[in-house]
Design a protein around this motif. Structure first.
Motif, mmCIF file in Angstrom:
data_model
loop_
_atom_site.group_PDB
_atom_site.id
_atom_site.type_symbol
_atom_site.label_atom_id
_atom_site.label_comp_id
_atom_site.label_asym_id
_atom_site.label_seq_id
_atom_site.Cartn_x
_atom_site.Cartn_y
_atom_site.Cartn_z
ATOM 1 N N THR A 91 0.814 -1.210 0.000
ATOM 2 C CA THR A 91 0.000 0.000 0.000
ATOM 3 C C THR A 91 0.847 1.258 0.000
ATOM 4 N N ASP A 92 2.137 1.112 0.271
ATOM 5 C CA ASP A 92 2.960 2.308 0.358
ATOM 6 C C ASP A 92 4.415 1.942 0.096
ATOM 7 N N THR A 93 5.016 2.543 -0.938
ATOM 8 C CA THR A 93 6.459 2.396 -1.163
ATOM 9 C C THR A 93 6.898 3.440 -2.166
ATOM 10 N N GLU A 94 8.207 3.701 -2.217
ATOM 11 C CA GLU A 94 8.756 4.603 -3.226
ATOM 12 C C GLU A 94 8.459 4.005 -4.605
ATOM 13 N N PRO A 95 8.360 4.867 -5.652
ATOM 14 C CA PRO A 95 8.109 4.319 -6.985
ATOM 15 C C PRO A 95 9.177 3.292 -7.381
ATOM 16 N N GLY A 96 8.769 2.323 -8.189
ATOM 17 C CA GLY A 96 9.666 1.244 -8.593
ATOM 18 C C GLY A 96 10.787 1.737 -9.490
ATOM 19 N N THR A 139 17.348 -3.513 -1.541
ATOM 20 C CA THR A 139 15.930 -3.454 -1.181
ATOM 21 C C THR A 139 15.555 -2.056 -0.708
ATOM 22 N N LYS A 140 14.256 -1.859 -0.568
ATOM 23 C CA LYS A 140 13.722 -0.599 -0.050
ATOM 24 C C LYS A 140 12.567 -0.932 0.897
ATOM 25 N N GLY A 141 12.198 0.040 1.715
ATOM 26 C CA GLY A 141 11.096 -0.170 2.647
ATOM 27 C C GLY A 141 9.743 -0.119 1.950
ATOM 28 N N ALA A 142 8.760 -0.863 2.486
ATOM 29 C CA ALA A 142 7.399 -0.826 1.934
ATOM 30 C C ALA A 142 6.441 -1.186 3.067
ATOM 31 N N LYS A 143 5.162 -0.865 2.871
ATOM 32 C CA LYS A 143 4.153 -1.241 3.867
ATOM 33 C C LYS A 143 3.055 -2.046 3.203
ATOM 34 N N ILE A 181 8.047 -3.900 5.531
ATOM 35 C CA ILE A 181 8.804 -5.029 4.975
ATOM 36 C C ILE A 181 9.793 -4.509 3.941
ATOM 37 N N GLN A 182 10.939 -5.195 3.816
ATOM 38 C CA GLN A 182 11.914 -4.835 2.792
ATOM 39 C C GLN A 182 11.572 -5.586 1.509
ATOM 40 N N VAL A 183 11.518 -4.819 0.389
ATOM 41 C CA VAL A 183 11.167 -5.431 -0.904
ATOM 42 C C VAL A 183 12.191 -5.005 -1.956
ATOM 43 N N LEU A 234 13.684 -3.358 -5.446
ATOM 44 C CA LEU A 234 13.424 -2.004 -5.953
ATOM 45 C C LEU A 234 12.317 -1.971 -7.005
ATOM 46 N N PHE A 235 12.054 -3.082 -7.709
ATOM 47 C CA PHE A 235 11.067 -3.052 -8.810
ATOM 48 C C PHE A 235 9.614 -3.150 -8.330
ATOM 49 N N ILE A 236 9.391 -3.305 -7.035
ATOM 50 C CA ILE A 236 8.025 -3.425 -6.507
ATOM 51 C C ILE A 236 7.363 -2.044 -6.435
ATOM 52 N N ASN A 237 6.084 -1.974 -6.850
ATOM 53 C CA ASN A 237 5.316 -0.719 -6.836
ATOM 54 C C ASN A 237 4.118 -0.814 -5.901
ATOM 55 N N GLU A 238 3.579 0.329 -5.513
ATOM 56 C CA GLU A 238 2.319 0.353 -4.784
ATOM 57 C C GLU A 238 1.258 -0.393 -5.580
ATOM 58 N N GLY A 239 0.449 -1.185 -4.889
ATOM 59 C CA GLY A 239 -0.607 -1.926 -5.573
ATOM 60 C C GLY A 239 -0.185 -3.317 -6.011
ATOM 61 N N ASP A 240 1.143 -3.594 -6.039
ATOM 62 C CA ASP A 240 1.603 -4.953 -6.369
ATOM 63 C C ASP A 240 1.220 -5.899 -5.221
ATOM 64 N N THR A 241 1.004 -7.162 -5.570
ATOM 65 C CA THR A 241 0.765 -8.172 -4.535
ATOM 66 C C THR A 241 2.018 -9.047 -4.421
#
Lengths: 294, 188
Positions: free
Chosen positions: B134-139, B149-153, B160-162, B164-171
Motif C-alpha cells: 500500500t505504500d512504497t517509493e516508486p519502482g 531493497t527498499k522499505g514498503a508497507k 517489509i523490505q522489498v 526495488l522493482f516493486i510498486n504500490e498496488g503490487d501483490t
C-alpha cells in the motif's frame, strides 16, 4: 559426507602412522574383532554379535601378545561401542592402539607427541595447524595434572568430586578449554577412574593415566598398564558389581588375560588414539560425519 | 516419559510443568566416563533459553501437546478470534502470543493452534501469504539482479523490505516463518 579429500587424508594418515611405528621397531598385529569377553569398564557397552561380542578395544588381546614376548605392538582397526552416537562419536570407529614394554605413561606421551609431529610433517603441514577458529602448534605441548587442570579451568578440587560431578564439570567446563594452542595432556587421574592403569608408586590415590586433547577434542587415552593379576581381578570384580548395580550387561572376566598377567608381564605403557578424531583435526571439522564413509 | 537417549534436536519435553523444545543437542562421553546429553532448550511459552545436561538413566517428562485446526475469523483490538471448522468453537488469543504472525493473518485462513494442558501456546500459519503493497517509493526499472531493497508497507501497516522493482498496488508473497519478502505475485 566424506569427500574425496578426506578419503585421501585418511589414506595418507594411515600410511604415515605405519611408517612411524615401523621405524621404531613396532610390529603391526591383528587381534580378534569378535570376542567372548569384552573388557569390563564402568560405562562402555559392547554390541552383541551372534554368541560373541564386537570388541570395544583390542586392549586385552594386545597385552597378552606383549606378555608372550612381543615388546612393541600396534594395531589399527575397527572398535564398537553400543549407544555412542553424536558429532564426535559413532558406534563403529577406527582405533589406533599401541603397547610398549619396559616403558611408562610419560614415555608413551613423548612418543604420541612424536607421532602427531610425524603425521603433520608427512602431510606437508608441519607448521601451526588452523583448527576451529584457533591455531594448534603441534611442535609443543602442555602437560598438567587433572587436579591442576580442574583448579585452573573450573576452580574445583578434582579429588573432592564424585564421578558424576567430575564428568559433568569435565564436559561442560573443562574439556572445551583444553588444547586451544597446542596439544594438552591431562595426566594423573584419580585412581578410581582408571580400571586398567597402574597407580603411582609414590601416591596410590593417583593412576598413571593421561588423556590428550586438541581444541577440546579428546584424541587419545594412555596408561602405565596394570600388570598385577591379583589387583586386576579385584578391579574387574568391583567393576562387575557396579555394572550389575547399574543394570548393565555383565561380561565374563577374561581368564586368558588374567592368566597372562599371572605368568609375568613386564611393565608396559599403552595408548589408544581415535583415528577418526585425528582426521577431524587435520580436516578442520567438528563433525565426525565429515571424515567417515557411512 | 522419555529417556535421555530419546533426546534430539526439536524434541518437546516438560520440565517443572512448562513445555520446552530442544534447540541444540550434543552426545558427550568423556574418556572412560559416563554418557552425558548436553541440550540447549527454549521455553515454548516465555521463549527464554537454558542449557541442561542429562545422564543416560535420567527420565524426562513428555508434555501433553495437542495441535488442532482452526480458521482465523476476525480481529478485535488486540484480540484475535479463531474458530474450529467443525465445532464452531471460538478461541480468543492476544497479540503478544501471535507476535509477528498477527500481521499475516487473513480472514478464513487455515491455522494450527498448539495447546499445552488446554492452554494455547503457539499458532502456525500457512508458510506463505499474499499481501498487497500500500505504500512504497516508486519502482526502479531493470534492477532485478541485485539484492538491493527498499522499505514498503502492506495494508495493515507492517513494514517489509522489498526489491526495488516493486510498486504500490503490487501483490507479494511473504514467508510467514521469517516475515520476509518471497516473490511478486502480480503487478498493479
Amino acid at each position: 559426507m566424506q569427500s574425496l579429500s578426506t578419503l585421501q587424508l585418511r589414506s595418507d594418515v594411515l600410511r604415515l602412522i605405519r611408517t612411524f611405528f615401523d621405524g621404531r621397531g613396532y610390529l603391526e598385529v591383528q587381534t580378534p574383532v569378535s570376542v567372548e569377553t569384552p573388557t569390563l569398564e564402568d560405562y562402555i557397552d559392547a554390541i552383541p554379535a551372534d554368541d560373541r561380542w564386537l570388541r570395544t578395544s583390542p586392549e586385552l588381546h594386545m597385552k597378552r601378545l606383549v606378555q608372550a614376548g612381543h615388546p612393541r605392538l600396534f594395531q589399527i582397526g575397527p572398535c564398537f561401542r553400543a549407544g555412542e552416537y553424536g558429532r564426535r562419536h559413532r558406534p563403529e570407529f577406527t582405533m589406533l592402539e599401541w603397547y610398549c614394554a619396559n616403558a611408562g605413561y610419560r614415555d608413551i606421551l613423548q612418543e604420541t607427541q612424536g607421532l602427531l609431529q610425524a603425521v603433520a610433517a608427512g602431510l606437508g603441514r608441519p607448521g601451526p595447524l588452523p583448527y576451529r577458529n584457533t591455531t594448534i602448534d603441534l611442535g609443543t605441548c602442555e602437560i598438567r595434572t587433572v587436579r591442576e587442570t580442574f583448579a585452573k579451568f573450573a576452580g574445583a578440587d578434582a579429588a573432592a568430586l564424585n564421578t558424576t560431578e567430575f564428568d559433568r564439570l569435565l564436559v561442560e567446563t573443562v574439556e572445551p578449554r583444553l588444547g586451544r594452542d597446542c596439544p594438552f595432556y591431562m595426566i594423573d587421574y584419580p585412581a578410581a577412574m582408571a580400571a586398567l592403569a597402574r597407580t603411582a608408586p609414590a601416591d596410590p590415590s593417583i593412576a598413571e593415566r593421561w588423556e590428550l586433547y586438541v581444541a577440546g577434542l579428546e584424541l587419545a587415552n594412555a596408561y602405565s598398564e596394570l600388570v598385577d593379576p591379583v589387583e586386576q581381578r579385584r578391579r574387574f570384580e568391583a567393576c562387575a558389581d557396579r555394572r550389575r548395580r547399574d543394570g548393565r550387561q555383565l561380561y565374563p572376566i577374561d581368564e586368558n588375560f588374567l592368566a597372562a598377567l599371572g605368568a609375568g608381564m613386564p611393565p608396559t605403557a599403552g595408548c589408544a588414539l581415535g583415528i577418526d578424531r585425528l582426521l577431524m583435526v587435520f580436516a578442520d571439522t567438528d563433525d565426525i560425519a565429515d571424515v567417515i564413509f557411512e | 516419559m522419555y529417556s535421555a537417549s530419546d533426546l534430539r534436536k526439536g524434541l518437546k519435553i516438560e520440565i517443572d510443568g512448562a513445555p520446552w523444545q530442544v534447540t541444540d543437542f550434543d552426545f558427550c562421553k568423556p574418556g572412560k566416563g559416563q554418557a552425558l546429553y548436553r541440550c540447549k532448550m527454549k521455553n515454548m511459552i516465555s521463549g527464554i533459553t537454558m542449557d541442561k545436561t542429562y545422564r543416560a538413566n535420567d527420565k524426562i517428562d513428555k508434555p501433553t501437546l495437542e495441535e488442532r485446526d482452526f480458521i482465523f475469523s476476525y480481529a478485535e483490538g488486540n484480540s484475535y478470534i479463531f474458530s474450529d471448522n467443525e465445532t464452531y468453537e471460538e478461541v480468543r488469543l492476544d497479540g503478544e502470543l501471535l507476535g509477528e504472525q498477527k500481521w499475516f493473518l487473513i480472514e478464513n485462513m487455515d491455522c494450527k493452534i498448539l495447546n499445552f494442558n488446554g492452554q494455547a501456546i503457539d499458532v502456525t500459519l500457512p508458510n506463505f501469504v499474499d499481501k498487497k503493497i500500500t505504500d512504497t517509493e516508486p519502482g526502479v526499472r531493470g534492477d532485478t539482479a541485485t539484492n538491493v531493497t527498499k522499505g514498503a508497507k502492506i495494508d495493515n501497516g507492517y513494514e517489509i523490505q522489498v526489491p526495488l522493482f516493486i510498486n504500490e498496488g503490487d501483490t507479494i508473497k511473504i514467508d510467514t516463518r521469517t516475515g520476509e519478502y518471497s516473490e511478486r505475485v502480480s503487478k498493479s
